[in-house]
Design a protein around this motif. Structure first.
Motif, short mmCIF file in Angstrom:
data_model
loop_
_atom_site.label_atom_id
_atom_site.label_comp_id
_atom_site.label_asym_id
_atom_site.label_seq_id
_atom_site.Cartn_x
_atom_site.Cartn_y
_atom_site.Cartn_z
N PHE A 45 -2.18 16.55 0.71
CA PHE A 45 -1.20 16.23 1.74
C PHE A 45 -1.46 17.14 2.93
O PHE A 45 -1.48 18.36 2.80
N HIS A 46 -1.70 16.54 4.08
CA HIS A 46 -1.88 17.28 5.33
C HIS A 46 -0.57 17.16 6.09
O HIS A 46 -0.14 16.07 6.43
N VAL A 72 -3.48 12.28 2.45
CA VAL A 72 -2.25 11.73 3.02
C VAL A 72 -1.84 12.61 4.19
O VAL A 72 -1.75 13.83 4.05
N LEU A 73 -1.58 11.99 5.34
CA LEU A 73 -1.14 12.74 6.52
C LEU A 73 0.32 12.43 6.81
O LEU A 73 0.73 11.28 6.86
N ILE A 74 1.07 13.49 7.01
CA ILE A 74 2.41 13.38 7.58
C ILE A 74 2.27 13.94 8.99
O ILE A 74 2.02 15.13 9.17
N MET A 75 2.35 13.07 9.97
CA MET A 75 2.00 13.41 11.35
C MET A 75 2.81 14.59 11.89
O MET A 75 3.99 14.73 11.62
N ASP A 87 -8.16 6.25 10.15
CA ASP A 87 -9.58 6.24 9.80
C ASP A 87 -9.97 7.43 8.91
O ASP A 87 -11.01 7.42 8.27
N PHE A 88 -9.12 8.45 8.90
CA PHE A 88 -9.44 9.69 8.19
C PHE A 88 -8.53 9.96 7.00
O PHE A 88 -8.74 10.94 6.28
N PHE A 89 -7.52 9.13 6.83
CA PHE A 89 -6.55 9.33 5.76
C PHE A 89 -6.29 8.02 5.02
O PHE A 89 -6.35 6.94 5.62
N ASP A 90 -5.96 8.14 3.76
CA ASP A 90 -5.61 6.97 2.96
C ASP A 90 -4.21 6.47 3.29
O ASP A 90 -3.93 5.28 3.18
#
Length: 102
Positions: A45-46, A72-75, A87-90
């Motif tokens: 998780f990012h 996984v990105l949480i902006m 493009d960089f995260f699922d």
């Protein structure tokens, strides 16, 4: 297994002022080297502020893309282009996500 990181700020020119030890290795290289040791079946998780821009002259974003685990990105407040970020995260979530662990 779950892992968490945040504020990688890839390609942020002034980031080395905050951590001069990485000046010669490259801040991004240090981050990617550590992440390569994570197991391929984990989830990372990012928690925001992934990259300063998408001009990948040194190939760091491509190396990130090839990391073998789920990302996984949480902006965060510097993450503005959700379409490009996907493009960089699922998975990409807008600015908050409740995560229950255990």
């Amino acid at each position: 297994m779950l892992f968490f990181t945040s504020d990688t700020h890839f390609y942020h020119e002034n980031i080395v002022r905050l951590n001069p030890e990485v000046r010669f290795k490259g801040f991004e290289s240090v981050i990617l080297q550590k992440l390569c040791s994570l197991p391929s079946d984990c989830v990372l998780f990012h928690l925001g502020d992934f990259t300063w821009h998408f001009d990948d002259k040194k190939g760091y974003l491509e190396l990130w893309r090839r990391l073998p685990f789920r990302k996984v990105l949480i902006m965060g407040n510097h993450d503005r282009d959700k379409e490009r970020l996907s493009d960089f995260f699922d998975e990409v979530y807008d600015f908050y996500k409740v995560i229950e662990v255990g």
